[in-house]
Design a protein around this motif. Sequence first.
Motif, mmCIF file in Angstrom:
data_model
loop_
_atom_site.group_PDB
_atom_site.id
_atom_site.type_symbol
_atom_site.label_atom_id
_atom_site.label_comp_id
_atom_site.label_asym_id
_atom_site.label_seq_id
_atom_site.Cartn_x
_atom_site.Cartn_y
_atom_site.Cartn_z
ATOM 1 N N ASN A 72 0.892 4.127 -2.822
ATOM 2 C CA ASN A 72 0.684 5.550 -2.518
ATOM 3 C C ASN A 72 1.848 6.403 -3.031
ATOM 4 O O ASN A 72 1.655 7.495 -3.583
ATOM 5 C CB ASN A 72 0.512 5.764 -1.015
ATOM 6 C CG ASN A 72 -0.865 5.298 -0.540
ATOM 7 O OD1 ASN A 72 -1.786 5.194 -1.341
ATOM 8 N ND2 ASN A 72 -0.993 5.005 0.742
ATOM 9 N N ASN A 73 3.052 5.887 -2.839
ATOM 10 C CA ASN A 73 4.233 6.621 -3.326
ATOM 11 C C ASN A 73 4.186 6.783 -4.845
ATOM 12 O O ASN A 73 4.528 7.835 -5.385
ATOM 13 C CB ASN A 73 5.523 5.890 -2.922
ATOM 14 C CG ASN A 73 5.879 6.142 -1.472
ATOM 15 O OD1 ASN A 73 5.391 7.102 -0.864
ATOM 16 N ND2 ASN A 73 6.710 5.283 -0.898
ATOM 17 N N ASN A 74 3.768 5.705 -5.515
ATOM 18 C CA ASN A 74 3.687 5.775 -6.972
ATOM 19 C C ASN A 74 2.660 6.825 -7.417
ATOM 20 O O ASN A 74 2.902 7.581 -8.357
ATOM 21 C CB ASN A 74 3.319 4.398 -7.554
ATOM 22 C CG ASN A 74 4.499 3.443 -7.503
ATOM 23 O OD1 ASN A 74 5.642 3.878 -7.389
ATOM 24 N ND2 ASN A 74 4.220 2.148 -7.581
ATOM 25 N N VAL A 75 1.514 6.863 -6.712
ATOM 26 C CA VAL A 75 0.482 7.856 -7.048
ATOM 27 C C VAL A 75 1.037 9.264 -6.831
ATOM 28 O O VAL A 75 0.882 10.165 -7.670
ATOM 29 C CB VAL A 75 -0.791 7.619 -6.202
ATOM 30 C CG1 VAL A 75 -1.745 8.797 -6.336
ATOM 31 C CG2 VAL A 75 -1.482 6.327 -6.653
ATOM 32 N N ASN A 76 1.690 9.459 -5.686
ATOM 33 C CA ASN A 76 2.267 10.782 -5.390
ATOM 34 C C ASN A 76 3.351 11.168 -6.398
ATOM 35 O O ASN A 76 3.419 12.308 -6.844
ATOM 36 C CB ASN A 76 2.841 10.811 -3.971
ATOM 37 C CG ASN A 76 1.747 10.803 -2.917
ATOM 38 O OD1 ASN A 76 0.616 11.177 -3.211
ATOM 39 N ND2 ASN A 76 2.068 10.361 -1.704
ATOM 40 N N ASN A 134 0.832 -1.211 0.000
ATOM 41 C CA ASN A 134 0.000 0.000 0.000
ATOM 42 C C ASN A 134 0.866 1.262 0.000
ATOM 43 O O ASN A 134 0.567 2.233 -0.704
ATOM 44 C CB ASN A 134 -0.936 -0.002 1.223
ATOM 45 C CG ASN A 134 -2.111 -0.952 1.028
ATOM 46 O OD1 ASN A 134 -2.446 -1.315 -0.098
ATOM 47 N ND2 ASN A 134 -2.725 -1.369 2.122
ATOM 48 N N ALA A 135 1.932 1.242 0.797
ATOM 49 C CA ALA A 135 2.827 2.396 0.867
ATOM 50 C C ALA A 135 3.463 2.638 -0.494
ATOM 51 O O ALA A 135 3.560 3.780 -0.963
ATOM 52 C CB ALA A 135 3.896 2.173 1.931
#
Length: 103
Positions: free
Chosen positions: A12-16, A8-9
């Motif tokens: 999220n990092n990829n989205v950011n 999940n982290a």
Amino acid sequence: VEAKAKANANANNNVNNNANNNANNNNNSNNNKNNNNNSNNSNNNSNNSNNNNNNNNNNNNSNNNNNNNNNNNNNSSKNSNNNSNSTININKKSLRSSIPIAP
């Protein structure tokens, strides 16, 4: 559980990261547009300045031509007056020579 949290982290990092990359790309695109506009404005200002200089030179040349024409006209008028005066003087001499002298 730990693996899930890491996944999940990472997601999220990829989205950011993608969002940041898109924002940076937009900023770069806007900067390029602004640079192009600034360059075009600079070229336009330079062209306008050159056109103004050319117009001023043309106006100066036109004024000089007008002054020369006025001088030529004045000189022509003076020459015409001089010629007229010469004719009057010749006519006066001619009249004098035709008057009989009393004995």
